[in-house]
Scaffold this active site. Structure first.
Site, short mmCIF file in Angstrom:
data_model
loop_
_atom_site.label_atom_id
_atom_site.label_comp_id
_atom_site.label_asym_id
_atom_site.label_seq_id
_atom_site.Cartn_x
_atom_site.Cartn_y
_atom_site.Cartn_z
N THR A 1 -12.01 6.75 10.36
CA THR A 1 -12.11 6.23 11.73
C THR A 1 -11.68 7.27 12.76
OG1 THR A 1 -9.98 5.19 11.40
CG2 THR A 1 -11.91 3.78 11.21
N ARG B 1 3.00 -1.08 10.51
CA ARG B 1 4.09 -1.15 11.50
C ARG B 1 4.43 -2.54 12.05
NH1 ARG B 1 1.55 3.85 14.50
NH2 ARG B 1 -0.22 2.85 13.45
N ASP C 1 -3.45 4.41 -2.29
CA ASP C 1 -4.47 5.03 -1.42
C ASP C 1 -4.52 6.53 -1.73
OD1 ASP C 1 -6.35 5.27 0.53
OD2 ASP C 1 -4.97 5.05 2.21
N ASP D 1 -13.49 14.93 -5.66
CA ASP D 1 -13.59 16.18 -6.43
C ASP D 1 -14.84 16.07 -7.31
OD1 ASP D 1 -12.91 18.61 -7.83
OD2 ASP D 1 -10.82 18.24 -7.29
N LYS E 1 -7.16 8.49 -2.21
CA LYS E 1 -8.23 9.23 -1.52
C LYS E 1 -8.78 10.38 -2.37
CE LYS E 1 -7.96 7.68 3.06
NZ LYS E 1 -6.63 7.17 3.39
N LYS F 1 0.85 -1.19 0.00
CA LYS F 1 0.00 0.00 0.00
C LYS F 1 0.88 1.24 0.00
CE LYS F 1 -1.74 2.82 2.92
NZ LYS F 1 -2.47 3.66 3.88
O1 C5P Z 1 1.00 0.70 10.86
P1 C5P Z 1 -0.44 0.33 10.73
O2 C5P Z 1 -0.68 -1.15 10.54
O3 C5P Z 1 -1.29 0.91 11.84
O4 C5P Z 1 -0.88 1.03 9.37
C1 C5P Z 1 -2.20 1.04 8.94
C2 C5P Z 1 -2.31 1.74 7.63
O5 C5P Z 1 -3.69 1.82 7.30
C3 C5P Z 1 -1.79 3.17 7.63
O6 C5P Z 1 -1.31 3.44 6.31
C4 C5P Z 1 -3.01 3.99 7.93
O7 C5P Z 1 -2.95 5.27 7.39
C5 C5P Z 1 -4.09 3.18 7.23
N1 C5P Z 1 -5.43 3.36 7.78
C6 C5P Z 1 -5.77 3.11 9.09
N2 C5P Z 1 -7.04 3.30 9.54
C7 C5P Z 1 -7.97 3.73 8.71
C8 C5P Z 1 -7.67 3.99 7.37
C9 C5P Z 1 -6.38 3.80 6.93
O8 C5P Z 1 -4.91 2.70 9.87
N3 C5P Z 1 -9.20 3.86 9.15
#
Ligand code: C5P
Length: 232
Positions: free
Chosen positions: A118, A209, A58, A63, A60, A31
């Protein structure tokens, strides 16, 4: 097929490139978000995509219909597997996006709707004139996306079941907020493990992460694949 898309949340091109090299065969895709794409654009995207893993871009998008359709057309040569757009952009915007994506034929990118971020609660929605419960708004926007030719949604772990029930079995549900039992939760509050999310009806998982910050990212990704019952 491995459902895990590893979120490469860094603007550092070399680090992103090394991470993707190390994850070959361990994840189902990568991603790339705005942090990476706005820093490096198509020129930074291409060498990452050339490594062969499917890309979830992603982007997003949000428009007027004509502009979003144009943005999708501009992204088609990059051949991403998935592109995101905001369902709150409305039915005409999503239909225009779907028509633009369809021009790529069988190889077209799948379009995923973002419903309610979220980071927003009912109070935040009310402040923007959306006087409704967040979950109801998520379902409403997801249904509108489906009716407008969108392939699926990005949703949180706790929205999987309600969206699967509301949208039927065919829609893509791409789910971030995933934490293996052995990983730190970081700033994620309501997580599911990869197995739990798939059992609840997710089709794809976004995991950042727990993989990217692990001492050995390939090993962490391999462990997740194993927990999902995938064997190399
Ligand atoms: O590091 P982690 O597993 O938390 O990363 C989650 C990824 O998903 C990040 O790129 C974050 O921006 C994205 N994301 C999220 N929650 C959302 C939408 C997108 O964690 N509701």
């Amino acid at each position: 097929m491995n459902p895990v898309f590893c979120a490469i949340d860094t603007p550092d091109l070399e680090r992103a490139s090394a991470l993707v090299d190390s994850l070959q065969g361990k994840v189902g895709g990568i991603k790339l978000g705005l942090e990476f794409f706005l820093a490096h654009g198509a020129a930074g995207y291409r060498p990452i995509a050339a490594k062969g893993l499917p890309i979830f871009l992603d982007a997003k998008l949000h428009d007027i219909p004509n502009t979003v359709a144009g943005a999708i057309s501009s992204l088609l040569p990059l051949r991403p597997a998935f592109i995101t757009l905001y369902a709150s952009g409305g039915a005409a915007m999503m239909r225009a996006a779907a028509e633009a994506a369809a021009k790529a034929g069988a190889d077209r990118p799948k379009l995923l709707a973002v419903t309610v971020l979220t980071s927003l609660d009912s109070g935040d929605l009310e402040a923007t004139g959306q006087d409704t419960d967040t979950k109801r708004q998520v379902v409403r926007l997801a249904k509108l996306a489906k009716e407008s030719g969108i392939d699926g949604c990005v949703c949180s772990p706790e929205e999987i079941s309600v969206l699967r029930d509301a949208l039927g079995k065919d829609l893509v549900l791409m789910v971030p907020g995933i934490r293996p039992a052995w990983a730190a939760s970081n700033d994620q509050k309501r997580t599911l493990t990869p197995r739990q999310a798939m059992d609840a009806g997710a089709t794809h998982l976004v995991i950042g992460r727990p993989i990217t910050k692990a001492q050995n990212p390939a090993e962490a990704a391999g462990r997740i694949a194993e927990e999902l019952g995938l064997h190399e």
